[in-house]
Design an enzyme around this catalytic site. Sequence first.
Site, PDB file in Angstrom:
ATOM      1  N   CYS A   1       2.900 -21.076 -25.103  1.00  0.00           N
ATOM      2  CA  CYS A   1       3.334 -20.439 -26.214  1.00  0.00           C
ATOM      3  C   CYS A   1       2.849 -19.100 -26.630  1.00  0.00           C
ATOM      4  O   CYS A   1       2.277 -18.712 -25.867  1.00  0.00           O
ATOM      5  CB  CYS A   1       3.155 -21.452 -28.096  1.00  0.00           C
ATOM      6  SG  CYS A   1       3.069 -23.498 -27.747  1.00  0.00           S
TER       7      CYS A   1
ATOM      8  N   ARG B   1       5.605 -16.504 -18.870  1.00  0.00           N
ATOM      9  CA  ARG B   1       4.389 -17.818 -19.614  1.00  0.00           C
ATOM     10  C   ARG B   1       4.883 -19.254 -19.886  1.00  0.00           C
ATOM     11  O   ARG B   1       3.959 -19.735 -19.996  1.00  0.00           O
ATOM     12  CB  ARG B   1       3.540 -17.543 -21.133  1.00  0.00           C
ATOM     13  CG  ARG B   1       2.775 -16.147 -20.937  1.00  0.00           C
ATOM     14  CD  ARG B   1       2.310 -16.091 -21.958  1.00  0.00           C
ATOM     15  NE  ARG B   1       1.612 -16.816 -23.340  1.00  0.00           N
ATOM     16  CZ  ARG B   1       0.069 -16.700 -23.165  1.00  0.00           C
ATOM     17  NH1 ARG B   1      -0.349 -15.891 -22.448  1.00  0.00           N
ATOM     18  NH2 ARG B   1      -0.546 -17.707 -23.895  1.00  0.00           N
TER      19      ARG B   1
ATOM     20  N   TRP C   1       6.607 -23.766 -26.602  1.00  0.00           N
ATOM     21  CA  TRP C   1       6.353 -24.572 -25.729  1.00  0.00           C
ATOM     22  C   TRP C   1       5.820 -25.823 -25.965  1.00  0.00           C
ATOM     23  O   TRP C   1       4.426 -26.227 -26.730  1.00  0.00           O
ATOM     24  CB  TRP C   1       5.220 -24.217 -24.326  1.00  0.00           C
ATOM     25  CG  TRP C   1       5.252 -25.376 -23.264  1.00  0.00           C
ATOM     26  CD1 TRP C   1       6.150 -24.510 -21.672  1.00  0.00           C
ATOM     27  CD2 TRP C   1       4.307 -25.544 -22.424  1.00  0.00           C
ATOM     28  NE1 TRP C   1       5.382 -25.423 -20.844  1.00  0.00           N
ATOM     29  CE2 TRP C   1       4.840 -26.389 -21.265  1.00  0.00           C
ATOM     30  CE3 TRP C   1       2.895 -26.331 -23.021  1.00  0.00           C
ATOM     31  CZ2 TRP C   1       3.745 -26.882 -20.901  1.00  0.00           C
ATOM     32  CZ3 TRP C   1       2.537 -26.909 -21.962  1.00  0.00           C
ATOM     33  CH2 TRP C   1       2.475 -27.945 -21.038  1.00  0.00           C
TER      34      TRP C   1
ATOM     35  N   ASN D   1      -0.802 -21.172 -31.934  1.00  0.00           N
ATOM     36  CA  ASN D   1      -0.282 -21.035 -30.814  1.00  0.00           C
ATOM     37  C   ASN D   1      -1.156 -22.235 -30.852  1.00  0.00           C
ATOM     38  O   ASN D   1      -2.535 -21.738 -31.166  1.00  0.00           O
ATOM     39  CB  ASN D   1      -0.902 -20.118 -29.784  1.00  0.00           C
ATOM     40  CG  ASN D   1       0.102 -19.164 -29.277  1.00  0.00           C
ATOM     41  OD1 ASN D   1       1.607 -19.634 -29.410  1.00  0.00           O
ATOM     42  ND2 ASN D   1       1.102 -18.059 -28.364  1.00  0.00           N
ATOM     43  N   GLY D   2      -1.658 -23.853 -29.830  1.00  0.00           N
ATOM     44  CA  GLY D   2      -2.616 -24.240 -30.266  1.00  0.00           C
ATOM     45  C   GLY D   2      -2.544 -25.578 -30.781  1.00  0.00           C
ATOM     46  O   GLY D   2      -1.252 -25.859 -30.816  1.00  0.00           O
TER      47      GLY D   2
ATOM     48  N   GLU E   1      -3.153 -25.825  -1.240  1.00  0.00           N
ATOM     49  CA  GLU E   1      -2.532 -24.803  -1.714  1.00  0.00           C
ATOM     50  C   GLU E   1      -0.901 -24.309  -1.258  1.00  0.00           C
ATOM     51  O   GLU E   1      -0.168 -25.005  -2.460  1.00  0.00           O
ATOM     52  CB  GLU E   1      -3.381 -23.759  -1.564  1.00  0.00           C
ATOM     53  CG  GLU E   1      -2.504 -22.366  -2.496  1.00  0.00           C
ATOM     54  CD  GLU E   1      -2.565 -22.403  -3.976  1.00  0.00           C
ATOM     55  OE1 GLU E   1      -3.111 -23.285  -4.373  1.00  0.00           O
ATOM     56  OE2 GLU E   1      -1.897 -21.402  -4.720  1.00  0.00           O
TER      57      GLU E   1
ATOM     58  N   LYS F   1       2.560 -24.994  -3.761  1.00  0.00           N
ATOM     59  CA  LYS F   1       2.655 -24.717  -4.579  1.00  0.00           C
ATOM     60  C   LYS F   1       4.537 -24.740  -3.729  1.00  0.00           C
ATOM     61  O   LYS F   1       5.803 -24.199  -4.696  1.00  0.00           O
ATOM     62  CB  LYS F   1       3.147 -23.169  -3.268  1.00  0.00           C
ATOM     63  CG  LYS F   1       1.459 -22.138  -3.271  1.00  0.00           C
ATOM     64  CD  LYS F   1       2.086 -21.106  -4.546  1.00  0.00           C
ATOM     65  CE  LYS F   1       1.579 -21.542  -5.330  1.00  0.00           C
ATOM     66  NZ  LYS F   1      -0.097 -21.850  -5.876  1.00  0.00           N
TER      67      LYS F   1
ATOM     68  N   GLU G   1       5.468 -26.738  -6.273  1.00  0.00           N
ATOM     69  CA  GLU G   1       5.656 -26.186  -8.260  1.00  0.00           C
ATOM     70  C   GLU G   1       7.312 -25.086  -8.249  1.00  0.00           C
ATOM     71  O   GLU G   1       7.761 -25.009  -9.571  1.00  0.00           O
ATOM     72  CB  GLU G   1       4.545 -24.754  -8.537  1.00  0.00           C
ATOM     73  CG  GLU G   1       3.117 -25.543  -8.656  1.00  0.00           C
ATOM     74  CD  GLU G   1       2.449 -24.725  -8.986  1.00  0.00           C
ATOM     75  OE1 GLU G   1       1.852 -24.346  -9.822  1.00  0.00           O
ATOM     76  OE2 GLU G   1       2.328 -22.992  -7.967  1.00  0.00           O
TER      77      GLU G   1
ATOM     78  N   HIS H   1      -4.357 -42.541   7.614  1.00  0.00           N
ATOM     79  CA  HIS H   1      -5.343 -43.763   7.208  1.00  0.00           C
ATOM     80  C   HIS H   1      -4.354 -43.799   5.671  1.00  0.00           C
ATOM     81  O   HIS H   1      -4.688 -44.014   4.661  1.00  0.00           O
ATOM     82  CB  HIS H   1      -6.749 -43.049   5.688  1.00  0.00           C
ATOM     83  CG  HIS H   1      -7.618 -43.072   7.183  1.00  0.00           C
ATOM     84  ND1 HIS H   1      -7.979 -44.330   8.205  1.00  0.00           N
ATOM     85  CD2 HIS H   1      -8.805 -42.256   7.642  1.00  0.00           C
ATOM     86  CE1 HIS H   1      -9.455 -43.379   8.833  1.00  0.00           C
ATOM     87  NE2 HIS H   1      -9.205 -42.228   8.833  1.00  0.00           N
TER      88      HIS H   1
ATOM     89  N   LYS I   1       2.307 -20.946 -17.333  1.00  0.00           N
ATOM     90  CA  LYS I   1       1.661 -19.443 -16.857  1.00  0.00           C
ATOM     91  C   LYS I   1       0.116 -20.094 -17.002  1.00  0.00           C
ATOM     92  O   LYS I   1      -0.582 -20.313 -16.159  1.00  0.00           O
ATOM     93  CB  LYS I   1       2.051 -18.349 -16.839  1.00  0.00           C
ATOM     94  CG  LYS I   1       1.190 -17.340 -16.106  1.00  0.00           C
ATOM     95  CD  LYS I   1       1.083 -17.374 -14.551  1.00  0.00           C
ATOM     96  CE  LYS I   1       0.435 -16.857 -13.743  1.00  0.00           C
ATOM     97  NZ  LYS I   1       0.343 -16.762 -12.395  1.00  0.00           N
TER      98      LYS I   1
HETATM   99  C1  G6P Z   1      -1.678 -23.264 -14.363  1.00  0.00           C
HETATM  100  C2  G6P Z   1      -0.603 -22.482 -13.460  1.00  0.00           C
HETATM  101  C3  G6P Z   1      -1.045 -22.563 -12.432  1.00  0.00           C
HETATM  102  C4  G6P Z   1      -2.727 -22.551 -12.571  1.00  0.00           C
HETATM  103  C5  G6P Z   1      -3.277 -22.992 -13.373  1.00  0.00           C
HETATM  104  C6  G6P Z   1      -4.641 -23.053 -13.924  1.00  0.00           C
HETATM  105  O1  G6P Z   1      -1.496 -25.229 -13.857  1.00  0.00           O
HETATM  106  O2  G6P Z   1       0.943 -22.787 -13.421  1.00  0.00           O
HETATM  107  O3  G6P Z   1      -0.822 -21.858 -11.433  1.00  0.00           O
HETATM  108  O4  G6P Z   1      -3.555 -22.067 -10.829  1.00  0.00           O
HETATM  109  O5  G6P Z   1      -2.451 -23.232 -14.809  1.00  0.00           O
HETATM  110  O6  G6P Z   1      -4.811 -21.598 -14.207  1.00  0.00           O
HETATM  111  P1  G6P Z   1      -6.185 -20.345 -14.201  1.00  0.00           P
HETATM  112  O7  G6P Z   1      -5.323 -19.096 -15.336  1.00  0.00           O
HETATM  113  O8  G6P Z   1      -6.958 -20.915 -15.450  1.00  0.00           O
HETATM  114  O9  G6P Z   1      -6.662 -20.079 -13.053  1.00  0.00           O
END
Ligand code: G6P
Length: 610
Positions: free
Chosen positions: A2, A27, A76, A102-103, A483, A487, A490, A506, A605
Site C-alpha cells: 500500500c 511498490r 495491496w 497502510n498496515g 538467489e 530471481k 519472481e 538426495h 517491493k
Molecule cells: C519482498 C521483495 C523481495 C525482498 C524482500 C525483503 O518480498 O519482493 O525482493 O527481498 O521483500 O525486503 P527488504 O526490503 O527487507 O530487503
Amino acid sequence: MCGIIAYVGHKDVQPLLLEGLKRLEYRGYDSAGICIGGEPGFFVRKAAGRISVLESLLDEERAAPHGRIGMAHTRWATHGAPTEINAHPHTDDKQLVAVVHNGIIENYVAIKQFLTDKGHKFVSQTDTEVLAMLIGHFYQGNLTRAVQAALHEVRGTYGLAAMGAEEPETLVVARRGSPLIIGVGKEEYVVASDAAAIVEHTTQVVYLNDNEMAVLAPGTFKTMTIDDIPVTKEVQEVEFSLQQIELGGYPHFMIKEIFEQPEAIANCLRGRLDKNEGRVVLGGLSQYSRDIVRARRIIIMGCGTAWHAGLVGEFLFEDLAKIPTEVEYASEFRYRNPIIEDGTIAIAISQSGETADTLAALREAKDRGALSLGIVNIVGSTIARETDAGIYLHVGPEIGVASTKAFCGQIVVEALLALTIARRKYMSQSVLEEFLRALDRIPNQMRLVLRQSDLIRQVASQYSHRDNWLFLGRGFNYPVALEGALKLKEISYIHAEGLPAAEMKHGPIALINPGMPAVFIATRGTQYEKLLGNIQEVKARGAKIIAVANEGDDHISHVADHVLTVPDTIEPLQPLLTVLPLQLLAYHAAVERGCNVDKPRNLAKSVTVE
Ligand code: G6P
C-alpha cells in the site's frame, strides 16, 4: 504494498495526487483511490486495477473538483478482495471523515462488532473502513481528537491520513509501525509513505516515529504524540533525487539497477576503504566497536533476497571473523522463543528498512538483550532508526520489485564488517590489504561481467520456454544459487530450485529430464573439483548445463553447454560477481516471456504486513 500520498497547500491537488500515486506504483498494488476536499464534504473516487483506470474515471467526470487538499492511496489487498469497494479512501457512514491507511488493524473484528451494535453500517470487508467508522463515531467537531480517540482503541499497525468533512483545511496524519514522511514545502505539505512521492516537491522532510501524529493546514504544522503531548520534529534533507528514481533510458528499472551495480558498489565502498592506511572505516559503528569485536555469536535476520545475502554473511563472519553465525528467516525468528545470550549481535538486513517481519524480529532480539545492527538501504527507515547502530548500503533507490543491487550492497557491507572484526582479532594486515584491493577491483570486474548481457539474452531465450530450472552451487556460491532461482521465479514465473549442489542427489535429481536447464556456479575455489563431479551427475541425466565459471577455465567449456564468465577474485567475494549473470538470465528470460519485469504479479517491493 500500500502507498499513501496526501497534500495540503495552494496547488491543484488532483494532478498532484495522481502523479504521487504513480511514483508509488513500483511498490505493488491492486487498486487505487482519491479523496479531494476543500469544501464541506468530500469527493471520493476509487477503482480496482491500475492507476490509469482511476485516472480515466476522473477524466470522464468533468465535475471532479480542483481542491487544494486531498489524499490518495494504492492498496495491496490484505483484508477483502481487491475491489472498488475495498479500495481506500474509506469513510464513516455519516460521511464525516475519510481515511487512507497502510498496515493492519488487528482487533478490527471486535471494533466492527462494537460499531455494528451501535447501529453503524459497513459496506466493505476492510479493517480500514472499521478505523474510519471508529473515527467518525468519536467525531464531535474536532478531527484531531477523534483520530486520537480511535487510535487509543486500535491494536495493530498504521500509517494513515484523515480528512474531516467539516474541517476542509485540515489533514491529520499518524503513524505506528508503517512509515509516513511529511515533506515540508512553502506553505504546503506533502505526506507520503515513501520519499519517492515527495522528492519532486521538496527535499525537506520530517519522519514521524511510531505513535506520533501531525495536524497540517496551509502554512501550519503541529506534531504531537497520539496522547496529545507536543513533540518538536527536526526537518531533514532527503537523500534521493527524482532523477535517480527515474528510468534513465533503460526499458525497466530492474535492468537499470543491474547495470548500475558497478557504480552502486563503488558508492557503497566510498569512504570506507582507507587504502593509504590499509583499513576499513565504518563510522556508524564506532560507538559499539568494542562490543562488536567481542561478540560471541551473530544472528542475521532478513527476508527474501536479504536473507540470501545473510547466508553469504554467515560464511563471511565465520570464515573471516571466526564468530559463530546463524541466519534466520525473520518471520520464523520472531515467533520462535529464541535464545539470546550475552555477547549476541542481531543484524537486521533489509533493503527497504520497513519489512514487517524483519522489524518484528529485530525488536524481539533487542528485547532479549542483543546488540542490534542494521544493514539497510533506505536512510531514515524504521529498521535504520530502531537499531543501535548500522551501516547503510548507499546503493541508491531500488525500484524494481526484484532486488538486485541491494543484494550486492548487502554482501559488501557484511564483508566490510567481517574484515573490521577479523583484523582486530586474527587477520594480518597483509591479508586485510589483499581483501581491500580485491574489493576495490569489484566495480570494474562487474563491468566486465555485464558486457555479456547479449550472450546471456541468447542463452535465456533458448531456455525461456522450459518450466523448470535448477540452480546449483557450493560454499560461498550456494546462497547465489538460491538467489538465482528466486530471481527467475519472481519475474519470469518459471519454477526454479536453488540448492547446494551436493544435495541434489538426495532427491531433486529425480526431477531432471532431458533438456532441463541446470545452472551451475562453478568458479574456482575449494570445492571446484567436487562441483565438477556434480555437473557430470546432472549432465548424465540429460540436463543442459549453463555454467558460470572463471575466465580462462578451459576445462568447463568441455563439460558445459554454455559458459558465462566472471573474473577471478578472492573466494569470499565471488558472490558479488557470480550473481550478475544470474540476474541477467532471469531478466532476459522474463522479457522473452513477456512478463512485467518491474511489477511481477502478486509481489510487492516492500512487505509491510506480516
Ligand atoms: C519482498 C521483495 C523481495 C525482498 C524482500 C525483503 O518480498 O519482493 O525482493 O527481498 O521483500 O525486503 P527488504 O526490503 O527487507 O530487503
